[in-house]
Write an enzyme that holds these catalytic residues in place. Structure first.
Site, short mmCIF file in Angstrom:
data_model
loop_
_atom_site.label_atom_id
_atom_site.label_comp_id
_atom_site.label_asym_id
_atom_site.label_seq_id
_atom_site.Cartn_x
_atom_site.Cartn_y
_atom_site.Cartn_z
N ASP A 211 34.28 -3.99 17.95
CA ASP A 211 33.61 -5.30 17.82
C ASP A 211 34.62 -6.45 17.90
O ASP A 211 34.37 -7.47 18.55
CB ASP A 211 32.83 -5.39 16.50
CG ASP A 211 31.55 -4.57 16.54
OD1 ASP A 211 31.03 -4.33 17.65
OD2 ASP A 211 31.07 -4.17 15.47
N THR B 126 26.76 -16.29 -0.55
CA THR B 126 27.18 -15.57 -1.76
C THR B 126 28.72 -15.55 -1.77
O THR B 126 29.33 -14.74 -1.07
CB THR B 126 26.64 -14.12 -1.74
OG1 THR B 126 25.25 -14.15 -1.37
CG2 THR B 126 26.81 -13.43 -3.07
N PRO B 127 29.34 -16.45 -2.53
CA PRO B 127 30.80 -16.58 -2.44
C PRO B 127 31.56 -15.30 -2.81
O PRO B 127 32.64 -15.05 -2.28
CB PRO B 127 31.14 -17.71 -3.42
CG PRO B 127 29.85 -18.33 -3.81
CD PRO B 127 28.74 -17.41 -3.45
N ALA C 106 29.69 -7.97 10.51
CA ALA C 106 30.18 -8.61 11.73
C ALA C 106 31.33 -9.56 11.41
O ALA C 106 32.30 -9.66 12.18
CB ALA C 106 29.04 -9.37 12.39
N ARG D 50 20.69 -2.59 23.72
CA ARG D 50 20.89 -2.87 25.15
C ARG D 50 22.08 -2.09 25.71
O ARG D 50 22.39 -2.20 26.90
CB ARG D 50 21.08 -4.37 25.36
CG ARG D 50 19.80 -5.12 25.03
CD ARG D 50 19.74 -6.52 25.53
NE ARG D 50 18.36 -6.98 25.50
CZ ARG D 50 17.79 -7.58 24.45
NH1 ARG D 50 18.48 -7.79 23.36
NH2 ARG D 50 16.53 -7.96 24.50
N THR E 253 25.45 2.22 15.77
CA THR E 253 25.07 0.89 15.32
C THR E 253 24.35 0.97 13.97
O THR E 253 24.32 2.05 13.35
CB THR E 253 24.27 0.16 16.44
OG1 THR E 253 24.03 -1.18 16.02
CG2 THR E 253 22.94 0.83 16.75
N GLY F 30 27.18 -15.49 22.31
CA GLY F 30 27.60 -14.18 21.79
C GLY F 30 27.37 -13.00 22.72
O GLY F 30 27.78 -11.88 22.39
N ARG G 137 30.99 -12.33 -1.92
CA ARG G 137 31.20 -11.49 -0.73
C ARG G 137 32.37 -12.05 0.11
O ARG G 137 33.13 -11.29 0.70
CB ARG G 137 29.92 -11.43 0.12
CG ARG G 137 28.82 -10.63 -0.51
CD ARG G 137 27.68 -10.43 0.47
NE ARG G 137 27.89 -9.30 1.37
CZ ARG G 137 27.16 -9.07 2.47
NH1 ARG G 137 26.19 -9.92 2.80
NH2 ARG G 137 27.39 -8.02 3.21
N LYS H 169 27.21 2.64 10.83
CA LYS H 169 28.63 2.37 11.11
C LYS H 169 29.57 2.83 10.00
O LYS H 169 30.65 3.34 10.27
CB LYS H 169 28.85 0.88 11.39
CG LYS H 169 28.29 0.41 12.73
CD LYS H 169 28.65 -1.05 12.96
CE LYS H 169 28.07 -1.54 14.28
NZ LYS H 169 28.55 -2.90 14.62
P1 ATR Z 1 25.94 -8.16 9.39
O1 ATR Z 1 26.48 -6.81 9.06
O2 ATR Z 1 25.14 -8.19 10.67
O3 ATR Z 1 26.97 -9.23 9.37
P2 ATR Z 1 24.89 -8.63 6.72
O4 ATR Z 1 25.89 -7.75 6.10
O5 ATR Z 1 23.48 -8.51 6.26
O6 ATR Z 1 24.81 -8.47 8.29
O7 ATR Z 1 25.38 -10.14 6.57
C1 ATR Z 1 24.60 -11.19 6.93
C2 ATR Z 1 25.33 -12.52 6.63
O8 ATR Z 1 24.42 -13.58 6.90
C3 ATR Z 1 25.76 -12.67 5.19
O9 ATR Z 1 26.94 -13.43 5.15
C4 ATR Z 1 24.58 -13.45 4.59
O10 ATR Z 1 24.90 -14.18 3.44
P3 ATR Z 1 24.89 -13.45 1.97
O11 ATR Z 1 26.15 -12.65 1.88
O12 ATR Z 1 24.83 -14.56 1.01
O13 ATR Z 1 23.64 -12.59 1.96
C5 ATR Z 1 24.29 -14.39 5.73
N1 ATR Z 1 22.93 -14.95 5.69
C6 ATR Z 1 21.77 -14.34 6.03
N2 ATR Z 1 20.74 -15.18 5.89
C7 ATR Z 1 21.24 -16.37 5.44
C8 ATR Z 1 20.68 -17.64 5.10
N3 ATR Z 1 19.37 -17.87 5.19
N4 ATR Z 1 21.51 -18.62 4.70
C9 ATR Z 1 22.84 -18.41 4.61
N5 ATR Z 1 23.44 -17.23 4.92
C10 ATR Z 1 22.65 -16.22 5.33
#
Ligand code: ATR
Length: 286
Positions: free
Chosen positions: A111, A162-163, A140, A23, A71, A248, A165, A75
């Site tokens: 951002d 995923t702790p 993000a 957008r 985007t 958002g 990360r 990035k």
């Molecule tokens: P972005 O760059 O847009 O933030 P990303 O790197 O794919 O996208 O991150 C997506 C986030 O959403 C991650 O924290 C992901 O959790 P994981 O690190 O465990 O993958 C979280 N996420 C996506 N789907 C989810 C779900 N169904 N339940 C819980 N967390 C979710």
């Protein structure tokens, strides 16, 4: 008759793969029209394989672009390939705004500034808090963590499916940041003044898990970086539980301001007209 101003018409881009859903052309197009600037801003799709070449061509001046937005999924590559990334983008390892200066590509990431400006506008005084909870640990999430840490929030709990990360982010962003698994959510929400969803949960009508926000402070703000739908299931729950909510969309609008100013020389304002333009577009494509 030759118009000498022709030489100074600037052209900017947004690139991604895919990019057709962006957008950003609507946002910048609105401002160009508002200011009566004869520049352009358009979507320019580039595959990941072709992205290094695209960066080289920008630098050589053969694209005709003076800069642009980057985007997903470019990035990180934009940051790596830029000649002079700033400190903000260096800490994030990702850039979303590029501009040419003396034959060099400069880069930043707006951002976080967009995130803060949105809260400043729609939840004045939100930053009188000491503790925030961030759900998610992706790209993000990084920008949000950096922004609220730099604003002075003392304790930032990052909760992620995923702790590991979340732990990476705690290592990257310093002692204010604490990593947790989803199970810790009820505990860390207690006493926090800001809750931010940075995950895709609840996006495009997908269901979202129930979250008990009752531990948050009574004047806490709950915000979501997802803006489709505008009122995500998480925001709806928070509102039902009596909390202040901020959608958002403002982050998207405000993150665009610094780029426009760099490429076209005037600082635009995010106003209700612009917000409505984007909302109408979302309704058309719902
Ligand atoms: P972005 O760059 O847009 O933030 P990303 O790197 O794919 O996208 O991150 C997506 C986030 O959403 C991650 O924290 C992901 O959790 P994981 O690190 O465990 O993958 C979280 N996420 C996506 N789907 C989810 C779900 N169904 N339940 C819980 N967390 C979710």
């Amino acid at each position: 008759m030759h118009d000498s101003r022709e030489t100074f018409v600037n052209h900017a881009f947004v690139t991604g793969y895919p990019v057709k859903h962006s957008r950003s052309p609507l946002i910048h197009g609105h401002w160009l029209k508002q200011f009566g600037i004869r520049g352009s801003y358009r979507a320019h799709e580039v595959t990941p394989e072709a992205f290094p070449d695209f960066m080289r061509q920008i630098k050589e001046g053969t694209t005709g672009f003076c800069g642009g937005n980057v985007t997903i999924p470019h990035k990180e590559a934009a940051f790596r390939l830029a000649d002079r990334p700033d400190e903000l983008s260096a800490e994030l390892g990702a850039a979303n705004t590029l501009w040419l200066e003396n034959g060099k590509i400069r880069a930043t990431n707006t951002d976080g500034r967009g995130f803060l400006a949105n809260l400043d506008e729609r939840a004045r005084g939100w930053d009188r808090i000491s503790t925030a909870v961030i759900l998610g640990a992706g790209g993000a999430s990084r920008a949000v963590i950096q922004a609220i840490r730099d604003r002075g929030v003392k304790t930032i709990h990052v909760v992620n499916r995923t702790p590991e990360r979340a732990r990476e982010l705690a290592d990257r962003f310093g002692t204010a940041v604490h990593a947790h698994s989803l199970a810790a959510l009820p505990e860390v929400v207690s006493g926090a003044g800001l809750f931010v969803n940075t995950t895709s949960l609840g996006m495009d009508g997908e269901p979202a898990p129930a979250i008990d926000f009752s531990g948050l402070t009574p004047d806490a703000v709950v915000t979501d970086i997802v803006y489709v739908p505008l009122k995500t299931p998480l925001l709806r729950q928070a509102e039902e539980q009596g909390l202040r909510i901020v959608d958002g969309l403002g982050m998207l609008l405000h993150q665009a301001v610094p780029g426009f100013e760099k490429w076209f020389g005037l600082r635009p304002v995010v106003d209700e007209t612009l917000r409505q333009i984007i909302i109408s577009d979302m309704e058309r494509h719902a």
